[in-house]
Enzyme design. Structure first.
Site, PDB file in Angstrom:
ATOM      1  N   CYS A   1     -67.056  -8.716   3.762  1.00 21.19           N
ATOM      2  CA  CYS A   1     -68.375  -8.449   4.343  1.00 21.19           C
ATOM      3  C   CYS A   1     -68.954  -7.100   3.889  1.00 21.19           C
ATOM      4  CB  CYS A   1     -68.280  -8.436   5.850  1.00 21.19           C
ATOM      5  SG  CYS A   1     -67.525  -9.904   6.532  1.00 21.19           S
TER       6      CYS A   1
ATOM      7  N   ARG B   1     -69.213  -7.780  -3.259  1.00 27.98           N
ATOM      8  CA  ARG B   1     -68.030  -7.793  -2.399  1.00 27.98           C
ATOM      9  C   ARG B   1     -67.582  -9.219  -2.073  1.00 27.98           C
ATOM     10  NH1 ARG B   1     -67.338  -2.821   0.729  1.00 27.98           N
ATOM     11  NH2 ARG B   1     -66.469  -4.018   2.450  1.00 27.98           N
TER      12      ARG B   1
ATOM     13  N   TRP C   1     -68.338 -12.709   4.721  1.00 22.77           N
ATOM     14  CA  TRP C   1     -67.290 -13.487   4.062  1.00 22.77           C
ATOM     15  C   TRP C   1     -66.496 -14.113   5.198  1.00 22.77           C
ATOM     16  CZ3 TRP C   1     -61.926 -13.865   3.502  1.00 22.77           C
ATOM     17  CH2 TRP C   1     -61.471 -14.503   2.337  1.00 22.77           C
TER      18      TRP C   1
ATOM     19  N   ASN D   1     -67.616  -5.877  10.475  1.00 24.06           N
ATOM     20  CA  ASN D   1     -66.605  -6.154   9.442  1.00 24.06           C
ATOM     21  C   ASN D   1     -65.253  -6.068  10.104  1.00 24.06           C
ATOM     22  OD1 ASN D   1     -68.434  -6.284   7.444  1.00 24.06           O
ATOM     23  ND2 ASN D   1     -67.682  -4.538   6.268  1.00 24.06           N
ATOM     24  N   GLY D   2     -64.328  -6.914   9.673  1.00 28.21           N
ATOM     25  CA  GLY D   2     -62.971  -6.852  10.208  1.00 28.21           C
ATOM     26  C   GLY D   2     -62.659  -8.069  11.039  1.00 28.21           C
TER      27      GLY D   2
ATOM     28  N   GLU E   1     -52.016 -10.088 -16.426  1.00 24.39           N
ATOM     29  CA  GLU E   1     -53.368  -9.663 -16.070  1.00 24.39           C
ATOM     30  C   GLU E   1     -54.413 -10.485 -16.838  1.00 24.39           C
ATOM     31  OE1 GLU E   1     -54.919  -8.238 -13.925  1.00 24.39           O
ATOM     32  OE2 GLU E   1     -56.827  -7.726 -14.848  1.00 24.39           O
TER      33      GLU E   1
ATOM     34  N   LYS F   1     -57.307 -12.800 -15.199  1.00 22.60           N
ATOM     35  CA  LYS F   1     -58.724 -12.627 -15.540  1.00 22.60           C
ATOM     36  C   LYS F   1     -59.342 -13.973 -15.895  1.00 22.60           C
ATOM     37  CE  LYS F   1     -59.578  -9.774 -14.473  1.00 22.60           C
ATOM     38  NZ  LYS F   1     -59.018  -8.719 -13.691  1.00 22.60           N
TER      39      LYS F   1
ATOM     40  N   GLU G   1     -59.619 -16.376 -12.782  1.00 23.27           N
ATOM     41  CA  GLU G   1     -60.601 -16.068 -11.742  1.00 23.27           C
ATOM     42  C   GLU G   1     -62.050 -16.248 -12.195  1.00 23.27           C
ATOM     43  OE1 GLU G   1     -60.217 -12.157  -9.880  1.00 23.27           O
ATOM     44  OE2 GLU G   1     -59.708 -11.243 -11.778  1.00 23.27           O
TER      45      GLU G   1
ATOM     46  N   HIS H   1     -36.916 -22.664 -20.665  1.00 25.98           N
ATOM     47  CA  HIS H   1     -36.220 -22.894 -19.396  1.00 25.98           C
ATOM     48  C   HIS H   1     -37.103 -23.690 -18.441  1.00 25.98           C
ATOM     49  CE1 HIS H   1     -33.005 -20.344 -20.766  1.00 25.98           C
ATOM     50  NE2 HIS H   1     -33.921 -19.458 -21.153  1.00 25.98           N
TER      51      HIS H   1
ATOM     52  N   LYS I   1     -64.596  -8.768  -3.633  1.00 27.24           N
ATOM     53  CA  LYS I   1     -64.216  -7.560  -4.370  1.00 27.24           C
ATOM     54  C   LYS I   1     -63.334  -6.650  -3.523  1.00 27.24           C
ATOM     55  CE  LYS I   1     -64.503  -4.686  -7.854  1.00 27.24           C
ATOM     56  NZ  LYS I   1     -63.748  -5.046  -9.065  1.00 27.24           N
TER      57      LYS I   1
HETATM   58  O1  M6R Z   1     -59.317  -2.910  -4.682  1.00 26.10           O
HETATM   59  P1  M6R Z   1     -57.949  -3.280  -5.149  1.00 26.10           P
HETATM   60  O2  M6R Z   1     -57.640  -2.759  -6.498  1.00 26.10           O
HETATM   61  O3  M6R Z   1     -56.874  -2.916  -4.153  1.00 26.10           O
HETATM   62  O4  M6R Z   1     -57.950  -4.857  -5.252  1.00 26.10           O
HETATM   63  C1  M6R Z   1     -56.793  -5.576  -5.527  1.00 26.10           C
HETATM   64  C2  M6R Z   1     -57.111  -6.983  -5.937  1.00 26.10           C
HETATM   65  O5  M6R Z   1     -57.791  -7.641  -4.917  1.00 26.10           O
HETATM   66  C3  M6R Z   1     -57.960  -7.044  -7.210  1.00 26.10           C
HETATM   67  O6  M6R Z   1     -57.346  -6.366  -8.260  1.00 26.10           O
HETATM   68  C4  M6R Z   1     -58.196  -8.509  -7.621  1.00 26.10           C
HETATM   69  O7  M6R Z   1     -57.011  -9.089  -8.046  1.00 26.10           O
HETATM   70  C5  M6R Z   1     -59.287  -8.596  -8.691  1.00 26.10           C
HETATM   71  N1  M6R Z   1     -60.174  -9.652  -8.379  1.00 26.10           N
HETATM   72  C6  M6R Z   1     -58.783  -8.927 -10.027  1.00 26.10           C
HETATM   73  O8  M6R Z   1     -59.764  -9.036 -10.978  1.00 26.10           O
END
Ligand code: M6R
Length: 609
Positions: free
Chosen positions: A2, A27, A76, A100-101, A482, A486, A489, A505, A604
């Site tokens: 949020c 976000r 959210w 929020n929360g 990583e 990427k 997502e 394996h 985010k």
């Molecule tokens: O704000 P943070 O770096 O703690 O966030 C961690 C993950 O949520 C963040 O890296 C997430 O995996 C990204 N969407 C990756 O692109």
């Protein structure tokens, strides 16, 4: 997750709120809304809907009233679906709020305050509005008293931003864990869930301390502790330019942020190199932090955790030290072994990821020192940690993390070099040589960015793929985890990264005719084994693309599709390979016509467990 904005001043509130909500879209959210106060009628008008901020904007056009004070929210969903009634703001009599929360005891509170049957939404947030209103009416319309009493009853995390009809130019806020930042500038007083929403107006802001009541007026603000004592806000200055959260001509933030990486790395490392050696005096991190620990534990989530995995490989091979890298979401429930001799390194772009924050709090209780690698100044993890290293990447808006990751890596490389130097594993000359190679990373990244059209052409080959595999060994495997995240997502292609030697394996059973496989080959000592593994998948029909260090490409390019990465010392290849994989994911997503910056279901800033 949020997003929150609040504004009171001399400008049209609706415009400012909608503009800020657009900046907070990154976000992640599924509905949006605003509430504005009307000075004359002393009524609060709520406009909200499921969908995007753009839909809200359209809805607002139907309303012509003028207001200079209001609050806004992007939601959210956690409690109840992302529909109109569940969208914020929520009214409760004279009170209107956004939240929020998560209020964990909202069901008990419905009982205690006899709210059953009177609520219009499924949210825990509406319960908070109703409670504050009840206490407001009971306390002779003293809103601060009502807020004070209400929060003593709430369990969980919250950032509440409140309007009361009787005070149409005033906004109140209080929080526990969930962040709120605020500022006073020429246009008026503002608050937000994060500084991105404020940085079009000012780069001066303060973090509202937990369990303090913030009171915003058009020309002043007050911060009170719960005993009614006024406190001075502690202002911070974001070293972000006021337009740094704009797209600057790029179609997506992700592309812009990928392109910004050479500069971002420079900004991360330059202030921390003194006479050719790594140096954290600018961050006030004493050497004892690195010399007094006999074990390192990195906690992080997602991309930040992947940066930790690269560090882990290097710590093992260079420092020969015990290091664990833990998913923060698992850490708390895994009976972690943390003691006074453990250095806990928390990594987070946002600095607000709740799992990582909880891990830092836990480490403190165990007597461990914590060092945070963070991008957002003054964020919760930064404040909770003993020491902070800011990555200086500037605002990262795209949900898919790019420059945050490579700047986290750069910070880890500086830490590694400092530790190797302090432990006398590297002589001063060797340390300087390592740092000199690290300083060449921005140039290597530029070279990869210049190849983006070549990478774009390669990306077109996988647009129709349902599954894709990424393979590599050692550091290449760590960075592929990583690269694979990427791709999945932003492109929604099912992608898996495997250590190449592990293929036989099990996973090799999934390789069939034309299965796309992306390999990375940058590490000399395991190059031949990696090439054998690549041949194994090719023999089973895989369509292979290799990102390869230029000096190893000669033979491979006769057999395979290759993209050459500029030669550098093996440890440094992680940076250019990462940029190449980010571009690959970006082009797949944009060519498929997706909203690259806002992948479905993702947020985010992840402030719930
Ligand atoms: O704000 P943070 O770096 O703690 O966030 C961690 C993950 O949520 C963040 O890296 C997430 O995996 C990204 N969407 C990756 O692109």
């Amino acid at each position: 997750m949020c997003g929150i904005i609040g504004y009171t001043g001399n400008k049209e509130a609706k415009d400012i709120l909608l503009q800020a909500l657009t900046l907070l879209e990154y976000r992640g959210y599924d509905s949006a809304g605003i509430a504005v106060s009307d000075e004359e009628s002393k009524k609060t008008q709520i406009i909200k809907c499921a969908g995007r901020v753009h839909d809200l904007e359209e809805k607002c056009k139907e309303e012509s009233n003028h207001s200079v004070c209001g609050i806004g929210h992007t939601r959210w969903a956690t409690h109840g679906r992302g529909n109109d009634p569940n969208a914020h703001p929520h009214p409760g009599g004279s009170v209107t709020l956004v939240h929020n929360g998560i209020i964990e005891n909202f069901k008990e509170l419905i009982q205690e305050f006899h709210l059953k049957g009177s609520l219009k939404s499924e949210t825990d947030s509406e319960v908070a509005a109703a409670i504050i209103n009840t206490l407001y009416q009971e306390n002779g319309k003293d809103i601060k008293k009502a807020i004070n009493e209400a929060i003593s009853k709430l369990k969980g995390t919250f950032a509440l931003v409140i309007l009361v009809e009787e005070e149409p130019d005033t906004i109140y806020s209080v929080r526990n864990v969930s962040p709120i930042v605020a500022t006073l500038c020429d246009e008026g007083a503002m608050l937000a869930s994060d500084v991105t929403a404020l940085c079009q107006f000012t780069n001066r802001y303060f973090v509202v301390p937990e369990y303090h009541i913030l009171e915003l007026h058009p020309d002043c603000l007050h911060l009170w502790n719960l005993f009614g004592v006024e406190k001075e806000p502690e202002y911070l200055v974001a070293d972000w330019e006021l337009n740094s959260a704009e797209k600057n001509g790029y179609p997506f933030y992700m592309e812009k942020e990928i392109m910004e990486q050479p500069k971002a790395i420079e900004a991360t490392i330059a202030p921390r190199i003194k006479r050719g050696l790594p140096d954290f005096s600018v961050d006030k991190v004493p050497d004892s932090v690195f010399t007094k620990c006999d074990r390192i534990c990195v906690v992080a989530c997602g991309t930040a955790m992947h940066a930790g995995l690269v560090f882990q490989s290097l710590v093992k091979s260079v420092l020969h030290m015990h290091i664990d890298v833990e998913l923060a979401s698992e850490f708390m429930y895994s009976d972690p072994v943390i003691d006074k001799k453990t250095l806990l390194i928390a990594v987070s772009q946002s600095g607000e990821t709740i799992d990582t924050l909880e891990a830092v709090k836990y480490a403190r209780k165990q007597g461990a020192k914590s060092l945070a690698i963070i991008n957002v100044k003054g964020s919760s993890i930064a404040r909770e940690s003993d020491y902070v290293l800011y990555t200086n990447a500037g605002p990262e808006i795209a949900v898919a993390s790019t420059k945050a990751y490579t700047t986290q890596l750069a910070m880890f490389y500086l830490i590694l070099a400092r530790m190797a130097y302090l432990k006398k594993i590297y002589k001063p000359k060797e340390t300087k040589a390592f740092i000199s190679e690290l300083s060449k990373v921005p140039e290597a990244m530029e070279a990869v960015l210049k190849k983006r059209h070549e990478i774009h052409v390669a990306a077109r080959e996988v647009l129709e793929a349902k599954d894709l595999f990424m393979i590599g060994r050692g550091l290449d495997h760590s960075l592929l985890l990583e690269g694979s995240l990427k791709l999945k997502e932003v492109s929604y292609i099912h992608s898996e990264a495997y250590a190449s030697g592990e293929l036989k394996h099990g996973p090799i059973a999934l390789i069939t005719d034309r299965t796309p496989v992306v390999a990375v080959a940058t590490q000399e000592k395991i190059l031949h084994k990696e090439i054998s593994n690549i041949r194994e998948v090719r023999s089973r029909g895989a369509k292979v693309l290799i990102f390869v260090k230029e000096q190893f490409a000669k033979d491979l390019e006769k057999e395979f599709s290759v993209i050459k990465l500029p030669n550098a010392r093996d440890e440094m290849m992680v940076f250019s390979a990462s940029v190449a994989l980010q571009l690959f994911a970006y082009y797949v997503s944009s060519d498929k016509g997706f909203d690259v910056d806002k992948p479905r279901n993702l947020a985010k800033v992840v402030t719930v467990e």
